[in-house]
Motif scaffolding. Structure first.
Motif, PDB file in Angstrom:
ATOM      1  N   HIS A 176       0.816  -1.217   0.000  1.00 15.20           N
ATOM      2  CA  HIS A 176       0.000   0.000   0.000  1.00 15.20           C
ATOM      3  C   HIS A 176       0.856   1.276   0.000  1.00 15.20           C
ATOM      4  N   GLU A 177       2.124   1.158   0.334  1.00 19.55           N
ATOM      5  CA  GLU A 177       3.072   2.264   0.178  1.00 19.55           C
ATOM      6  C   GLU A 177       3.672   2.253  -1.222  1.00 19.55           C
ATOM      7  N   VAL A 178       3.994   1.066  -1.704  1.00 20.46           N
ATOM      8  CA  VAL A 178       4.659   0.927  -2.999  1.00 20.46           C
ATOM      9  C   VAL A 178       3.737   1.320  -4.152  1.00 20.46           C
ATOM     10  N   ALA A 179       2.497   0.832  -4.143  1.00 16.41           N
ATOM     11  CA  ALA A 179       1.596   1.018  -5.285  1.00 16.41           C
ATOM     12  C   ALA A 179       1.462   2.483  -5.719  1.00 16.41           C
ATOM     13  N   PRO A 180       1.100   3.409  -4.825  1.00 12.96           N
ATOM     14  CA  PRO A 180       0.954   4.794  -5.301  1.00 12.96           C
ATOM     15  C   PRO A 180       2.270   5.421  -5.752  1.00 12.96           C
TER      16      PRO A 180
ATOM     17  N   VAL B  19      -2.223   1.316 -11.419  1.00 15.87           N
ATOM     18  CA  VAL B  19      -1.866   0.066 -10.745  1.00 15.87           C
ATOM     19  C   VAL B  19      -2.969  -0.311  -9.754  1.00 15.87           C
ATOM     20  N   GLU B  20      -2.928  -1.541  -9.279  1.00 16.26           N
ATOM     21  CA  GLU B  20      -3.798  -1.989  -8.193  1.00 16.26           C
ATOM     22  C   GLU B  20      -2.967  -2.762  -7.189  1.00 16.26           C
TER      23      GLU B  20
ATOM     24  N   ALA C  27       1.409  -7.977  -3.951  1.00 13.76           N
ATOM     25  CA  ALA C  27       1.955  -7.520  -5.226  1.00 13.76           C
ATOM     26  C   ALA C  27       1.119  -6.381  -5.790  1.00 13.76           C
ATOM     27  N   VAL C  28       1.747  -5.639  -6.692  1.00 13.87           N
ATOM     28  CA  VAL C  28       1.090  -4.543  -7.396  1.00 13.87           C
ATOM     29  C   VAL C  28       0.870  -4.982  -8.840  1.00 13.87           C
ATOM     30  N   LEU C  29      -0.388  -4.972  -9.271  1.00 15.72           N
ATOM     31  CA  LEU C  29      -0.740  -5.267 -10.658  1.00 15.72           C
ATOM     32  C   LEU C  29      -0.539  -4.008 -11.495  1.00 15.72           C
ATOM     33  N   VAL C  30       0.222  -4.119 -12.574  1.00 11.13           N
ATOM     34  CA  VAL C  30       0.411  -2.998 -13.494  1.00 11.13           C
ATOM     35  C   VAL C  30      -0.764  -3.025 -14.469  1.00 11.13           C
ATOM     36  N   ARG C  31      -1.651  -2.027 -14.358  1.00 12.47           N
ATOM     37  CA  ARG C  31      -2.876  -1.980 -15.167  1.00 12.47           C
ATOM     38  C   ARG C  31      -2.725  -1.188 -16.451  1.00 12.47           C
ATOM     39  N   ALA C  32      -1.922  -0.119 -16.454  1.00  8.47           N
ATOM     40  CA  ALA C  32      -1.830   0.695 -17.668  1.00  8.47           C
ATOM     41  C   ALA C  32      -0.554   1.526 -17.682  1.00  8.47           C
ATOM     42  N   LEU C  33      -0.059   1.768 -18.893  1.00  7.14           N
ATOM     43  CA  LEU C  33       1.105   2.619 -19.138  1.00  7.14           C
ATOM     44  C   LEU C  33       0.738   3.673 -20.171  1.00  7.14           C
TER      45      LEU C  33
END
Length: 187
Positions: free
Chosen positions: A12-16, A35-36, A89-95
């Motif tokens: 929850h710190e890494v994702a944002p 990301v999620e 884990a953090v899901l990469v949703r869009a670039l």
């Protein structure tokens, strides 16, 4: 460059903090705009029910890729966080695509840049990510991850494409980005 130690803390710190970073695979990619977060206590997380052959990498050391097949059709890239043995884990949703555009267009069969990496399956197809990338460290080739160059306005909302714990505001996105997988609905 972002090293593996960056991921050795709460998802929850890494994702944002990943929003606005630049992700490249063999010099193809762009700015992370969505990301999620998924933690081990989350019923929507692949690691919630324990370790399996499919989710083994999610329990691995932080700063590694967890790549899985979604709906038997699309590869999805997650970046493993927290300590080894904790499935977060953090899901990469869009670039926002910016590097290797011709390679991405060819892989996706598209000319419209906005849709090249707007969704986790599209990200993997555009960057050429497959199961072969599962378990690889994020700070070594073929991956390159650069910290964001400037402060980013990050907005949050409920996650999408899941049925359990979907209301949690653990979707993080770059405010105003036109490259999101779907518009952000505020929590």
């Amino acid at each position: 460059m972002i090293g593996r130690e960056f991921f050795a803390r709460s998802v929850h710190e890494v994702a944002p903090e990943l929003v606005g970073a630049t992700l490249l695979v063999d010099d193809v990619g762009g700015t992370i705009v969505e990301v999620e977060a998924y933690d081990q206590e989350d019923p929507a997380s692949h690691g919630f029910r324990g370790r399996t052959a499919r989710n083994e990498s999610m329990f691995g050391p932080p700063g590694h890729a967890y790549v899985y097949r979604s709906y038997g059709m699309h590869w999805c890239l997650n970046l493993v966080c927290e300590e080894e043995g904790v499935a977060s884990a953090v899901l990469v949703r869009a670039l926002e695509p910016s590097h290797g555009l011709e390679a991405m267009r060819a892989r996706r069969g598209l000319e419209q840049d906005r849709l090249l990496c707007a969704g986790p399956g599209r990200v993997c197809q555009a960057l050429g990510i497959t199961r072969e990338h599962d378990g690889l460290p994020i700070d070594r080739p073929p991956f390159t991850l650069h910290a964001r160059a400037r402060e980013a306005e990050v907005v949050t909302g409920p996650r999408i494409g899941i049925t359990r714990a979907a209301e949690l505001p653990w979707r993080y996105a770059l405010a105003g980005s036109r490259f999101l997988s779907r518009p952000l609905r505020r929590a």
